[in-house]
Design a protein around this motif. Structure first.
Motif, short mmCIF file in Angstrom:
data_model
loop_
_atom_site.label_atom_id
_atom_site.label_comp_id
_atom_site.label_asym_id
_atom_site.label_seq_id
_atom_site.Cartn_x
_atom_site.Cartn_y
_atom_site.Cartn_z
N ALA A 63 -23.31 -6.16 -30.49
CA ALA A 63 -22.90 -5.16 -29.49
C ALA A 63 -22.14 -5.83 -28.36
O ALA A 63 -21.12 -5.30 -27.87
N MET A 64 -22.61 -6.99 -27.92
CA MET A 64 -21.94 -7.71 -26.84
C MET A 64 -20.55 -8.17 -27.26
O MET A 64 -19.58 -8.04 -26.51
N ALA A 65 -20.43 -8.69 -28.47
CA ALA A 65 -19.12 -9.14 -28.96
C ALA A 65 -18.16 -7.97 -29.10
O ALA A 65 -16.98 -8.06 -28.73
N SER A 66 -18.65 -6.85 -29.61
CA SER A 66 -17.80 -5.68 -29.80
C SER A 66 -17.34 -5.12 -28.45
O SER A 66 -16.16 -4.75 -28.28
N GLY A 67 -18.26 -5.05 -27.48
CA GLY A 67 -17.88 -4.58 -26.16
C GLY A 67 -16.88 -5.50 -25.48
O GLY A 67 -15.92 -5.04 -24.85
N THR A 68 -17.09 -6.81 -25.64
CA THR A 68 -16.14 -7.78 -25.08
C THR A 68 -14.77 -7.60 -25.69
O THR A 68 -13.74 -7.68 -24.99
N ALA A 69 -14.72 -7.35 -26.99
CA ALA A 69 -13.44 -7.14 -27.66
C ALA A 69 -12.72 -5.92 -27.10
O ALA A 69 -11.51 -5.97 -26.82
N SER A 121 -24.60 -2.64 -22.53
CA SER A 121 -23.59 -3.71 -22.59
C SER A 121 -22.31 -3.23 -23.26
O SER A 121 -21.20 -3.43 -22.74
N PHE A 122 -22.46 -2.58 -24.41
CA PHE A 122 -21.26 -2.11 -25.10
C PHE A 122 -20.55 -1.03 -24.29
O PHE A 122 -19.33 -1.07 -24.10
N ALA A 123 -21.31 -0.06 -23.78
CA ALA A 123 -20.70 1.06 -23.07
C ALA A 123 -20.00 0.61 -21.79
O ALA A 123 -18.89 1.05 -21.48
N SER A 124 -20.63 -0.30 -21.04
CA SER A 124 -20.04 -0.74 -19.78
C SER A 124 -18.77 -1.55 -20.02
O SER A 124 -17.76 -1.39 -19.31
N ALA A 150 -14.96 -0.49 -19.05
CA ALA A 150 -14.11 -1.38 -18.27
C ALA A 150 -12.77 -1.60 -18.97
O ALA A 150 -11.72 -1.66 -18.31
N GLY A 151 -12.79 -1.71 -20.30
CA GLY A 151 -11.54 -1.86 -21.04
C GLY A 151 -10.65 -0.64 -20.93
O GLY A 151 -9.43 -0.77 -20.75
N LEU A 152 -11.24 0.54 -21.02
CA LEU A 152 -10.46 1.77 -20.87
C LEU A 152 -9.92 1.89 -19.45
O LEU A 152 -8.80 2.38 -19.24
N SER A 153 -10.70 1.43 -18.47
CA SER A 153 -10.23 1.45 -17.09
C SER A 153 -9.01 0.56 -16.91
O SER A 153 -8.06 0.90 -16.20
N GLU A 154 -9.03 -0.61 -17.57
CA GLU A 154 -7.86 -1.49 -17.51
C GLU A 154 -6.62 -0.81 -18.09
O GLU A 154 -5.53 -0.91 -17.53
#
Length: 281
Positions: free
Chosen positions: A242-248, A33-36, A40-44
């Motif tokens: 982990a989910m919150a951090s990845g979403t951020a 979850s965090f990695a994906s 995605a954020g880096l892709s943006e």
């Protein structure tokens, strides 16, 4: 310096989180979850946008592709319903599954998740204004991500039963954070919807005004991050964090991409406006 930060973090986490459950699934989901989301954020940031919202029109070469090349297309409204409804159903159904949400913390978490996705569905139906389409594969990708993360968050809370309680109880701080996040996100989505009644720019887009739009490009993302950290504090499990951090990370990337998009479309875009956090970021 790095060693000192890691020592501080390793001493802080046990004070605010349940011990990690002995579950290979939850452990794997923390990483995935965090990695994906971070990827995605880096892709943006690199300009490789997920094909929905205004970025459907600026994905490299997307506007030149045929429907056959892009795959099955849904209306944007239908695409977002496909994205959100399964997670809403999963959160709501968890109350009917015997033993799935035992205890106050688990019940509040599942209720918060249900409210979060119910709000999204109601916004899709009554608030948001759309242009263009969404590829079915994009809708299904978002849907599966939200569905799996919702189920995993509830399951991780279930596995926390019987584990030692975190020394610091952040449940009600989490409820407060979630409430602020969902209210602020809704308000700024409402302001955005008022901009899409025509205009002199592509698809009626205008520079947003009102609320924190006077200071940042994406206050709705700032409040969405706030809401996800509300989940993390309500839950106090490693997966929710982990989910919150990845979403951020994802929404930070999306915010910078959105600011770049507005600057490319509007010559008078105010340079003082930040991407996500007033005066800072």
């Amino acid at each position: 310096m790095v060693g000192g930060e890691m020592t501080w973090l390793s001493s802080l986490l046990p004070a605010v989180l349940y011990p990690p459950p002995e579950s290979a699934f939850v452990t794997a989901m923390c990483v995935v979850s965090f990695a994906s989301l971070a990827f995605a954020g880096l892709s943006e940031l690199r300009g490789d946008h997920m094909a929905y919202s205004k970025f459907w029109h600026v994905v490299s070469g997307q506007q030149k592709r045929s429907a056959a090349t892009a795959g099955v297309l849904l209306s944007s409204r239908m695409g977002m319903l496909v994205a959100y409804v399964p997670a809403l159903v999963a959160a709501a159904v968890s109350f009917a599954v015997p033993g799935a949400v035992q205890g106050q913390r688990a019940q509040i978490l599942a209720a918060a998740l249900a409210v979060h996705f119910l709000k999204r569905v109601l916004e899709v139906l009554f608030i948001h204004r759309y242009s263009g389409n969404m590829p079915l594969k994009t809708a299904l990708s978002i849907s599966s991500s939200y569905l799996l993360s919702t189920i995993t968050m509830i399951y991780a809370q279930y596995l926390a039963r019987g584990l030692p309680e975190p020394p610091t109880d952040l449940l009600y701080v989490g409820v407060l954070l979630f409430t602020v996040g969902i209210a602020g996100n809704f308000y700024h989505h409402y302001l955005l919807s008022k901009l899409r009644k025509g205009g002199n720019n592509e698809n009626g887009y205008k520079i947003p005004k009102g609320g924190l739009f006077e200071l940042v490009t994406c206050p709705h993302y700032l409040f969405e991050i706030t809401g996800f950290f509300g989940f993390a504090l309500i839950s106090q499990t490693i997966y929710a964090l982990a989910m919150a951090s990845g979403t951020a990370v994802y929404l930070i990337g999306r915010s910078f991409a959105t600011k770049r998009w507005y600057k490319s479309k509007f010559e008078d875009f105010p340079p003082r406006i930040k991407a996500l956090v007033p005066y800072i970021l």
